[in-house]
Design a protein around this motif. Sequence first.
Motif, PDB file in Angstrom:
ATOM      1  N   ILE A 202       0.686  -1.118   0.020  1.00 14.23           N
ATOM      2  CA  ILE A 202      -0.082   0.059   0.050  1.00 14.23           C
ATOM      3  C   ILE A 202       0.908   1.362  -0.116  1.00 14.23           C
ATOM      4  N   ILE A 203       1.923   1.258   0.781  1.00 15.46           N
ATOM      5  CA  ILE A 203       2.686   2.437   0.827  1.00 15.46           C
ATOM      6  C   ILE A 203       3.498   2.780  -0.385  1.00 15.46           C
ATOM      7  N   VAL A 204       4.080   1.589  -1.176  1.00 18.03           N
ATOM      8  CA  VAL A 204       4.952   1.992  -2.348  1.00 18.03           C
ATOM      9  C   VAL A 204       3.699   2.211  -3.411  1.00 18.03           C
ATOM     10  N   LEU A 205       2.756   1.870  -3.476  1.00 15.37           N
ATOM     11  CA  LEU A 205       1.617   2.180  -4.440  1.00 15.37           C
ATOM     12  C   LEU A 205       1.179   3.793  -4.105  1.00 15.37           C
ATOM     13  N   ALA A 206       0.972   4.069  -3.117  1.00 12.81           N
ATOM     14  CA  ALA A 206       0.885   5.405  -2.526  1.00 12.81           C
ATOM     15  C   ALA A 206       1.630   6.457  -3.079  1.00 12.81           C
TER      16      ALA A 206
ATOM     17  N   ILE B 286      -8.357  -3.549  -2.076  1.00 10.68           N
ATOM     18  CA  ILE B 286      -8.212  -3.053  -0.877  1.00 10.68           C
ATOM     19  C   ILE B 286      -6.820  -1.967  -0.906  1.00 10.68           C
ATOM     20  N   GLU B 287      -5.865  -2.456  -1.650  1.00  7.12           N
ATOM     21  CA  GLU B 287      -4.548  -2.064  -1.695  1.00  7.12           C
ATOM     22  C   GLU B 287      -4.984  -0.491  -2.454  1.00  7.12           C
ATOM     23  N   LEU B 288      -5.720  -0.480  -3.268  1.00 10.88           N
ATOM     24  CA  LEU B 288      -5.956   0.995  -4.040  1.00 10.88           C
ATOM     25  C   LEU B 288      -6.749   1.827  -3.100  1.00 10.88           C
ATOM     26  N   TYR B 289      -7.630   1.158  -2.443  1.00  6.10           N
ATOM     27  CA  TYR B 289      -8.456   2.111  -1.437  1.00  6.10           C
ATOM     28  C   TYR B 289      -7.555   2.696  -0.476  1.00  6.10           C
ATOM     29  N   PHE B 290      -6.721   1.861   0.335  1.00 13.26           N
ATOM     30  CA  PHE B 290      -5.920   2.540   1.435  1.00 13.26           C
ATOM     31  C   PHE B 290      -4.682   3.444   0.901  1.00 13.26           C
ATOM     32  N   ALA B 291      -4.358   3.039  -0.338  1.00 22.28           N
ATOM     33  CA  ALA B 291      -3.303   3.956  -0.895  1.00 22.28           C
ATOM     34  C   ALA B 291      -3.923   5.359  -1.198  1.00 22.28           C
ATOM     35  N   ALA B 292      -5.197   5.296  -1.640  1.00 18.66           N
ATOM     36  CA  ALA B 292      -5.908   6.580  -2.048  1.00 18.66           C
ATOM     37  C   ALA B 292      -6.153   7.192  -0.668  1.00 18.66           C
ATOM     38  N   ALA B 293      -6.320   6.455   0.266  1.00 17.11           N
ATOM     39  CA  ALA B 293      -6.869   7.293   1.656  1.00 17.11           C
ATOM     40  C   ALA B 293      -5.327   7.667   2.203  1.00 17.11           C
ATOM     41  N   PHE B 294      -4.293   7.301   2.170  1.00 14.28           N
ATOM     42  CA  PHE B 294      -2.930   7.785   2.594  1.00 14.28           C
ATOM     43  C   PHE B 294      -2.865   9.083   1.728  1.00 14.28           C
ATOM     44  N   LEU B 295      -3.268   9.206   0.678  1.00 13.87           N
ATOM     45  CA  LEU B 295      -2.926  10.579  -0.188  1.00 13.87           C
ATOM     46  C   LEU B 295      -4.037  11.550  -0.193  1.00 13.87           C
ATOM     47  N   ASP B 296      -5.176  11.197   0.538  1.00 11.05           N
ATOM     48  CA  ASP B 296      -6.443  12.004   0.528  1.00 11.05           C
ATOM     49  C   ASP B 296      -6.914  12.092  -0.989  1.00 11.05           C
ATOM     50  N   LEU B 297      -6.765  11.003  -1.567  1.00 11.75           N
ATOM     51  CA  LEU B 297      -7.604  10.914  -2.985  1.00 11.75           C
ATOM     52  C   LEU B 297      -8.973  10.167  -2.688  1.00 11.75           C
ATOM     53  N   VAL B 298      -9.740  10.334  -3.798  1.00  2.00           N
ATOM     54  CA  VAL B 298     -10.979   9.767  -3.558  1.00  2.00           C
ATOM     55  C   VAL B 298     -10.987   8.583  -4.576  1.00  2.00           C
ATOM     56  N   TYR B 299     -11.584   7.334  -3.984  1.00  5.80           N
ATOM     57  CA  TYR B 299     -11.484   6.119  -4.540  1.00  5.80           C
ATOM     58  C   TYR B 299     -13.035   5.935  -5.215  1.00  5.80           C
ATOM     59  N   VAL B 300     -13.053   5.395  -6.351  1.00  9.41           N
ATOM     60  CA  VAL B 300     -14.244   5.176  -7.109  1.00  9.41           C
ATOM     61  C   VAL B 300     -14.424   3.742  -7.529  1.00  9.41           C
ATOM     62  N   PRO B 301     -14.919   2.898  -6.824  1.00  8.67           N
ATOM     63  CA  PRO B 301     -15.194   1.523  -7.292  1.00  8.67           C
ATOM     64  C   PRO B 301     -16.324   1.371  -8.231  1.00  8.67           C
ATOM     65  N   LEU B 302     -16.354   0.985  -9.335  1.00  4.62           N
ATOM     66  CA  LEU B 302     -17.351   0.986 -10.349  1.00  4.62           C
ATOM     67  C   LEU B 302     -17.858  -0.621 -10.533  1.00  4.62           C
ATOM     68  N   ASN B 303     -19.204  -0.647 -10.801  1.00  2.00           N
ATOM     69  CA  ASN B 303     -19.952  -1.839 -10.975  1.00  2.00           C
ATOM     70  C   ASN B 303     -19.469  -2.557 -12.041  1.00  2.00           C
ATOM     71  N   PHE B 304     -18.787  -3.772 -12.009  1.00  2.00           N
ATOM     72  CA  PHE B 304     -18.238  -4.494 -13.283  1.00  2.00           C
ATOM     73  C   PHE B 304     -19.411  -4.860 -14.058  1.00  2.00           C
ATOM     74  N   ARG B 305     -20.723  -5.089 -13.871  1.00  2.00           N
ATOM     75  CA  ARG B 305     -21.792  -5.395 -14.498  1.00  2.00           C
ATOM     76  C   ARG B 305     -22.538  -4.015 -15.483  1.00  2.00           C
ATOM     77  N   SER B 306     -21.712  -3.196 -15.369  1.00  2.00           N
ATOM     78  CA  SER B 306     -22.180  -1.878 -15.891  1.00  2.00           C
ATOM     79  C   SER B 306     -22.008  -2.027 -17.251  1.00  2.00           C
ATOM     80  N   SER B 307     -23.327  -1.477 -17.999  1.00  2.00           N
ATOM     81  CA  SER B 307     -23.068  -1.410 -19.384  1.00  2.00           C
ATOM     82  C   SER B 307     -22.228  -0.419 -19.838  1.00  2.00           C
ATOM     83  N   GLN B 308     -21.754  -0.385 -21.217  1.00  2.00           N
ATOM     84  CA  GLN B 308     -20.860   0.682 -21.521  1.00  2.00           C
ATOM     85  C   GLN B 308     -21.510   2.072 -21.491  1.00  2.00           C
ATOM     86  N   GLU B 309     -22.699   2.245 -21.508  1.00  2.00           N
ATOM     87  CA  GLU B 309     -23.435   3.571 -21.502  1.00  2.00           C
ATOM     88  C   GLU B 309     -23.096   3.972 -19.910  1.00  2.00           C
ATOM     89  N   GLU B 310     -23.594   3.149 -19.072  1.00  2.00           N
ATOM     90  CA  GLU B 310     -23.395   3.527 -17.599  1.00  2.00           C
ATOM     91  C   GLU B 310     -21.792   3.763 -17.240  1.00  2.00           C
TER      92      GLU B 310
END
Length: 529
Positions: free
Chosen positions: A36-40, A65-89
């Motif tokens: 997480i630290i090296v990713l951040a 999990i790694e990406l969320y906490f790396a984002a939290a360490f940097l005050d970034l905003v994490y955006v998990p997207l539904n992998f069942r989304s249509s292309q339009e969504e």
Amino acid sequence: MNTSEFITISNLIVPDRIAIIFEGQKTTYSKLFSRIIVLAKYLKDRGLKPGDRIATIQVNCPAHIELYFAAAFLDLVYVPLNFRSSQEELGHMLKDSSPKIVFSGVRYVSMINSLKLEEDFLEEFVSLDGDAEGWVEYETLMNELELSNRNPDSLISEINPTFDGDDLTMLMFTSGTTGFPKGVMLTHESFSSYILSHVTPADMEIEERNILTVPLYHIAGVQAFMAAIYGGRTLIIQKQFQPDQWMELVEKEKANRAMMVPTMLKMIIDHPEFYKYDLSSLEVITYGAATMPLEVIKKAIGLFPNARFINAFGQTETAATITMLPPEDHVLKGTHAEIDTKLKRLTSIGKPLLDVQVKISDSNGIEVRTGEIGEIIAKSERLMKGYWNQEESTREVIKDGWLYTGDLGYIDEDGYIFLSGRSKDFIKRGGEMVSPEEIERVLHSHYTIDEAAVIGVPDVDWGERIRAIIVLKPHQIFNEGSIIEFCKQKLASFKKPESIVVIDKLPRNSLGKPLKNILRDKYSYPIKN
């Protein structure tokens, strides 16, 4: 409290404990923290600044999990997207959230490639599980980062989060069953207010193993992994739910805890090879995210006699659980009267947690009488901050600090809350308001019915009439008149179904909720008199 402290605390207390088990690979808390630290550091070197977004679209895997906490360490905003989304969504969610980097599974690369030429805010693309032309490969990147940063602890001084409490940490899109998905703004407080109050922190003397199978783009999955990390538990991650694989993992890894939606639990206890597996290690089974049929939870309680069951109710906008039916209400022992009371309570969502205020209100926000149906509204530190880029929609659901959930229900004389359905799903028949959930509970108790959903059908005379969509149990014969009469005996006459349609399988979303918009589109033809 900044949520990055969850992993920091567990790394300090149980660094050598296994944090994640995924497809045979085991990662300790120390190793997870280092990654997480090296990713951040990498994200910081790419020029990302506090408030910038990074997005992920992929089935369950440790990278979430790694990406969320790396984002939290940097005050970034994490955006998990539904992998069942249509292309339009997907295009809408990417344009709305404007992430700087997208981390994606290979299977979604072509869809994102078709979008990225139109979106100039996207600066980098990382593939999470294989090579893709023009994309950085995640594990190759992580190996390079770990080789070039052999002492991750030395990087910690460069990564000092300043966001706290009311600052945004996650943008989670609603399912979007009507219209485009809305981005729910969740803060560090949205998560820490629940975790710090209801989860025991990591302890060197206590080891627990938590199997995680609900999707990590959903609030139930996020709450589960945050609770596990703060609690110093071992997370057993399943890519996507498969009942036989789930049982294999529970048996092999001796899982103590599980979080499931009702559909998952039903698939497990109805599985033809259920008795083949040793599932006795399970001590706590939490369920939620959709209505639990009484017959399913009764059967599950009998099949898992050593497990404590918890019904946790919440939604994306509440960030975590707001009401709970505790283990003691799942113990079906006592006199006949006591058991009857327990069975009724099993159809409820329990009572509000101590740090949450919940009321049943009318359209003006005035609390209704005991037993009267109204909208469930809640007030708590963990509520969403609002909808991303949608001030008007935010004002419609947050009024004077109260979140109007859109769920209808009533509260009984003992303080237990019972759902009556979504406000948009309520059926208006001849001036009477009819709860689909009330009818569905009765239908689920019929010996021939495996699944049921109830919709309103437009009608000139009555406004709407009631139609049940059902799935029969194997080898059962359909008798419409018998089922309608069964409902008539258990419900007020105007609430009984007036027609029944038999189908092979109910359309459901990833959390097991019937997609009533699809059912209405397909089965709203007039009822013949």
